[in-house]
Design an enzyme around this catalytic site. Structure first.
Site, short mmCIF file in Angstrom:
data_model
loop_
_atom_site.label_atom_id
_atom_site.label_comp_id
_atom_site.label_asym_id
_atom_site.label_seq_id
_atom_site.Cartn_x
_atom_site.Cartn_y
_atom_site.Cartn_z
N LEU A 1 -116.98 -23.39 40.10
CA LEU A 1 -117.66 -22.82 41.25
C LEU A 1 -117.97 -23.98 42.18
O LEU A 1 -118.31 -25.07 41.73
CB LEU A 1 -118.96 -22.11 40.84
N ASP A 2 -117.87 -23.75 43.49
CA ASP A 2 -118.18 -24.80 44.45
C ASP A 2 -119.62 -25.27 44.28
O ASP A 2 -120.46 -24.55 43.73
CB ASP A 2 -117.99 -24.29 45.88
N LYS A 3 -119.90 -26.44 44.80
CA LYS A 3 -121.23 -27.04 44.67
C LYS A 3 -122.33 -26.11 45.19
O LYS A 3 -123.40 -26.01 44.58
CB LYS A 3 -121.27 -28.37 45.42
N HIS B 1 -111.30 -22.65 46.79
CA HIS B 1 -112.14 -22.14 47.88
C HIS B 1 -111.63 -20.80 48.40
O HIS B 1 -111.68 -20.52 49.61
CB HIS B 1 -112.19 -23.14 49.05
#
Length: 234
Positions: free
Chosen positions: A103-105, A184
């Site tokens: 998962l993105d930051k 993304h």
């Protein structure tokens, strides 16, 4: 081969100090033989351990559920960022853990952390088509063009996405269901319609929804029922 005190610290809630005391009192048996020293080594996949006459269930792998907060990266490489592994309780950190998928930051929600590469592959491989559901908030109103575009398959610079379900839940909010995991992906898909993602929160993997009892930043072991739901393609 591992030291018996290390095996027990990984597989039980006893501290190293408590384990040494149990061994000194001859209360730890391996294959029905009394353990004399904490440094004795055994194959943890081929032994039967008893403490005070009760058998210890040996787990070959660990499967941890995390409600990921924002600000943590989903990588185990060394850098200055905080990683999701930093949230794992110390008793599990002796295992070779890694996040099953990223998962993105700034993305929050349901994650699995494990040391089982085969299980991770089974829930991440594109041909498995395990669905993932996200709550999304964008900076412009959700349009019918977006809904139709997601269903038909948004074209990105690295290929065309598979059909995705975009369900409007508010003027700027929606639920997005994916069966693949491009880099993304949701942010880029909305970007094709001139929208910027403000909030991205994963609530489901397979048929497992983020447990209500798992607070932000909390980690706990998954139950067998939850692991089955993680792999479900319904």
């Amino acid at each position: 081969m591992k030291r018996i005190d290390k095996i027990l610290s990984e597989q039980t809630n006893y501290s190293r100090k408590e384990i040494k005391k149990l061994i000194s009192k001859e209360l730890v048996l391996v294959n029905d033989r009394i353990v004399k020293r904490p440094e004795e080594k055994y194959d943890d996949e081929a032994i039967i351990i008893k403490i005070e006459g009760k058998e210890v269930s040996i787990k070959k792998h660990f499967y941890l559920l995390l409600n990921k907060p924002s600000g943590y990266v989903s990588t185990t490489s060394l850098n200055e960022d905080k990683t999701v592994i930093d949230l794992v309780p110390d008793k599990y950190k002796t295992k070779t853990l890694f996040p099953a998928g990223r998962l993105d930051k700034d993305t929050t929600g349901l994650m699995l952390i494990t040391d089982d590469g085969v299980f991770s592959h089974n829930i991440l491989a594109p041909k498995k088509h395990i669905k993932k559901i996200y709550e999304v908030v964008i900076d412009i109103p959700i349009s019918e063009d977006m809904i139709i575009g997601f269903k038909n398959g948004v074209k990105l610079n690295d290929g065309e996405c598979k059909s995705a379900l975009l369900e409007k839940t508010g003027e700027y909010s929606s639920l997005v269901t994916l069966t693949e995991g491009r880099y993304h992906q949701i942010k880029r898909m909305f970007g094709c319609f001139g929208a910027k993602v403000i909030k991205l929160h994963r609530i489901c993997m397979g048929e497992l929804y983020l447990p209500n009892d798992l607070g932000v930043g909390e980690v706990r072991e998954a139950t067998n029922e939850e692991l089955e739901k993680l792999q479900s393609k319904k």
